[in-house]
Each structure stands twice: as C-alpha cells, then as structure tokens.
Design a protein around this motif. Sequence first.
Motif, mmCIF file in Angstrom:
data_model
loop_
_atom_site.group_PDB
_atom_site.id
_atom_site.type_symbol
_atom_site.label_atom_id
_atom_site.label_comp_id
_atom_site.label_asym_id
_atom_site.label_seq_id
_atom_site.Cartn_x
_atom_site.Cartn_y
_atom_site.Cartn_z
ATOM 1 N N THR A 206 -36.021 12.756 76.646
ATOM 2 C CA THR A 206 -35.349 13.775 75.833
ATOM 3 C C THR A 206 -35.946 13.849 74.435
ATOM 4 N N GLN A 207 -36.369 12.693 73.888
ATOM 5 C CA GLN A 207 -36.998 12.681 72.572
ATOM 6 C C GLN A 207 -38.273 13.524 72.572
ATOM 7 N N HIS A 208 -39.020 13.459 73.657
ATOM 8 C CA HIS A 208 -40.242 14.257 73.760
ATOM 9 C C HIS A 208 -39.907 15.749 73.827
ATOM 10 N N ALA A 209 -38.868 16.104 74.572
ATOM 11 C CA ALA A 209 -38.448 17.502 74.631
ATOM 12 C C ALA A 209 -38.001 17.986 73.263
ATOM 13 N N ALA A 210 -37.334 17.125 72.502
ATOM 14 C CA ALA A 210 -36.869 17.506 71.169
ATOM 15 C C ALA A 210 -38.043 17.769 70.228
ATOM 16 N N LEU A 211 -39.121 16.997 70.359
ATOM 17 C CA LEU A 211 -40.297 17.213 69.509
ATOM 18 C C LEU A 211 -40.888 18.598 69.715
ATOM 19 N N LEU A 212 -40.792 19.109 70.952
ATOM 20 C CA LEU A 212 -41.297 20.448 71.258
ATOM 21 C C LEU A 212 -40.204 21.503 71.175
ATOM 22 N N ASP A 213 -38.974 21.089 70.879
ATOM 23 C CA ASP A 213 -37.815 21.992 70.855
ATOM 24 C C ASP A 213 -37.641 22.665 72.212
ATOM 25 N N LEU A 214 -37.690 21.835 73.273
ATOM 26 C CA LEU A 214 -37.622 22.349 74.641
ATOM 27 C C LEU A 214 -36.580 21.601 75.474
ATOM 28 N N GLU A 215 -35.482 21.197 74.851
ATOM 29 C CA GLU A 215 -34.473 20.431 75.584
ATOM 30 C C GLU A 215 -33.919 21.198 76.778
ATOM 31 N N ALA A 216 -33.687 22.494 76.621
ATOM 32 C CA ALA A 216 -33.130 23.283 77.727
ATOM 33 C C ALA A 216 -34.086 23.333 78.908
ATOM 34 N N VAL A 217 -35.375 23.415 78.631
ATOM 35 C CA VAL A 217 -36.365 23.441 79.706
ATOM 36 C C VAL A 217 -36.362 22.119 80.451
ATOM 37 N N GLU A 218 -36.303 21.015 79.722
ATOM 38 C CA GLU A 218 -36.293 19.704 80.361
ATOM 39 C C GLU A 218 -35.101 19.565 81.301
ATOM 40 N N ARG A 219 -33.975 20.106 80.886
ATOM 41 C CA ARG A 219 -32.752 19.985 81.676
ATOM 42 C C ARG A 219 -32.808 20.827 82.949
ATOM 43 N N ASP A 220 -33.449 21.995 82.880
ATOM 44 C CA ASP A 220 -33.330 22.973 83.968
ATOM 45 C C ASP A 220 -34.549 23.086 84.875
ATOM 46 N N ASP B 230 -43.669 24.265 67.202
ATOM 47 C CA ASP B 230 -44.091 25.648 67.465
ATOM 48 C C ASP B 230 -44.260 25.903 68.957
ATOM 49 N N VAL B 231 -44.415 24.846 69.753
ATOM 50 C CA VAL B 231 -44.509 25.013 71.205
ATOM 51 C C VAL B 231 -43.225 25.650 71.732
ATOM 52 N N GLY B 232 -42.077 25.105 71.325
ATOM 53 C CA GLY B 232 -40.805 25.678 71.762
ATOM 54 C C GLY B 232 -40.584 27.073 71.231
ATOM 55 N N ARG B 233 -40.971 27.298 69.989
ATOM 56 C CA ARG B 233 -40.808 28.628 69.383
ATOM 57 C C ARG B 233 -41.591 29.667 70.171
ATOM 58 N N LYS B 234 -42.835 29.367 70.469
ATOM 59 C CA LYS B 234 -43.675 30.324 71.190
ATOM 60 C C LYS B 234 -43.166 30.544 72.619
ATOM 61 N N HIS B 235 -42.681 29.487 73.255
ATOM 62 C CA HIS B 235 -42.175 29.659 74.617
ATOM 63 C C HIS B 235 -40.987 30.608 74.629
ATOM 64 N N ARG B 236 -40.083 30.456 73.695
ATOM 65 C CA ARG B 236 -38.907 31.336 73.668
ATOM 66 C C ARG B 236 -39.286 32.771 73.331
ATOM 67 N N LEU B 237 -40.289 32.950 72.499
ATOM 68 C CA LEU B 237 -40.674 34.303 72.099
ATOM 69 C C LEU B 237 -41.506 35.010 73.161
ATOM 70 N N TYR B 238 -42.441 34.285 73.787
ATOM 71 C CA TYR B 238 -43.439 34.950 74.613
ATOM 72 C C TYR B 238 -43.569 34.383 76.029
ATOM 73 N N GLY B 239 -43.044 33.200 76.264
ATOM 74 C CA GLY B 239 -43.256 32.540 77.548
ATOM 75 C C GLY B 239 -44.513 31.698 77.497
ATOM 76 N N ALA B 240 -44.397 30.419 77.823
ATOM 77 C CA ALA B 240 -45.511 29.490 77.660
ATOM 78 C C ALA B 240 -46.750 29.889 78.449
ATOM 79 N N ALA B 241 -46.559 30.492 79.622
ATOM 80 C CA ALA B 241 -47.709 30.821 80.469
ATOM 81 C C ALA B 241 -48.649 31.828 79.810
ATOM 82 N N SER B 242 -48.118 32.663 78.909
ATOM 83 C CA SER B 242 -48.937 33.703 78.275
ATOM 84 C C SER B 242 -49.679 33.203 77.038
ATOM 85 N N VAL B 243 -49.340 32.017 76.551
ATOM 86 C CA VAL B 243 -49.978 31.502 75.330
ATOM 87 C C VAL B 243 -50.416 30.047 75.525
ATOM 88 N N VAL B 244 -50.862 29.718 76.722
ATOM 89 C CA VAL B 244 -51.267 28.345 77.021
ATOM 90 C C VAL B 244 -52.356 27.834 76.081
#
Length: 247
Positions: A2-16, A81-95
């Motif tokens: 969970t600490q790693h998910a928090a660093l990327l601001d991706l806790e919801a992704v880790e859970r789901d 910024d990884v989490g920010r970009k994923h929420r804005l654009y989807g990670a697959a489009s900005v790999v």
Amino acid sequence: MTQHAALLDLEAVERDEPVSWELVDKLGALIRRTEGVPHPIDPGASGAAVARALIELVPVALERHREADVPAGVTRETLIDVGRKHRLYGAASVVPWMLELMRADVLSAGRLQVSMRESEHGHHLHVPELGPLLPADVDAALARASELTGSARYACTSWLLDPRLSSALAGSNIAAFAERFDIVSGDEETLLASEEAARFVFRRPLVEVLDPALPTKSRLERVVASALRRGRNWTMPTGVLKARHSH
C-alpha cells in the motif's frame, strides 16, 4: 505494498485491479534499461493494468532514483504524477511519460518538470496540470531545475508557446510564461498540438471539444475551443529560455 501505491497516488487501482506479472516484467525491463524510453509503447493492456503493474515496480523506480542521487522529496513529488496522469488520461496512453518518471529521466521541479537528459537546446521543461502558472512559482521551479541539472540551458516544446495564445491572453500568466522563451522552431499547425491543448485545458479528447454543445467557462477555454471550432489547429513551438530568465 500500500505504501508503494501511495507513492504513485494509486491506492484505488491497487485495491481493484489484479496484477499482470507478464506486464510487470515488460515494464520493469524498460525501467531498468540504460538507454532512454522508446516511443511509442503499446503495453497491450488497459490503463488500470498498466497502473497496477507500475505499483509493483516502485522498488525498482526508487532504486533508479537513489542511483541518480535524487533527493527523497523530489522523488515523492515526481512519482505522484503517475497517479495524476492515470486519472486524467489513462496510463496506457502515456506509458513512455510514466516510465520516464519512474526512471528519474524526468523530475519534479515544483511547478515545472525537467528532463534530466540534455537536448540540442538544453534540458526540456514540462508543464504539469497543477493550476495557474504564477510567475513566482515558475521562478522557483527554474531555480530548482538548475539545482537538479546543474545547468542554465532550458527549452520547452508546448502549444502554450503558440504566439496566438499569448496574444489572445495578453497580461495572463500563460503569456508571461511564453515571454520567457525565444521560439526556434515548430510554428506549423498540427493535429497533435490541438489534441494536447484539448487534453490539457478540458481534460477531454479533441473530438469532444469540437462539439459546440460543450460549454466553455474560462477565458482560456474560450480561446482554445474557438480556434479549434473554426478549423484552426494550434502549433507546438520549441522555445529556448532567454538568458535573463535562467538561474
């Protein structure tokens, strides 16, 4: 983890999202490689799957940052910024962008981000989606960038430097930011520039911004949408930071 998910601001992704270890191996190899990140990259997976794989690769990213002597605070600001970009654009489009963050090829400098690899015109500056470009914040970011790179040579390639935008937004923070640069190339109108403008300003794809039914609320939104709806694309100039603005 969970600490790693928090660093990327991706806790919801880790859970789901379940982990694709094949994707972890594929992206991990790109983070570890000594050369730059190739463009484009087709991850062959959804944005959520890419984001979930990157959570697993946080230890690899932290090691890359430590090897590059990146201060811990800068690492935290960069990886979020990884989490920010994923929420804005989807990670697959900005790999490629996300991998550059993980590899410490691009670092946070506060209001701006800076590429650590030097190009023909210096280190490239990038403008994240963090609100107004207040001149004082830009000054502080340039000072931070100089601390990180040890350089005073910077360039920026962005539709924000389109002279028509500065003219339409005279007196604005965006116009003040553009005034810091001497344009050296890229004055042709391109679809890519328009797609970037639509995504940056509206957080929507270009086709939706072209719809007159989409309301425009701010001065910037009106200027950007008006040009697009008249059939004019924006340009994406490259500008070199003027000497009096370097730190």
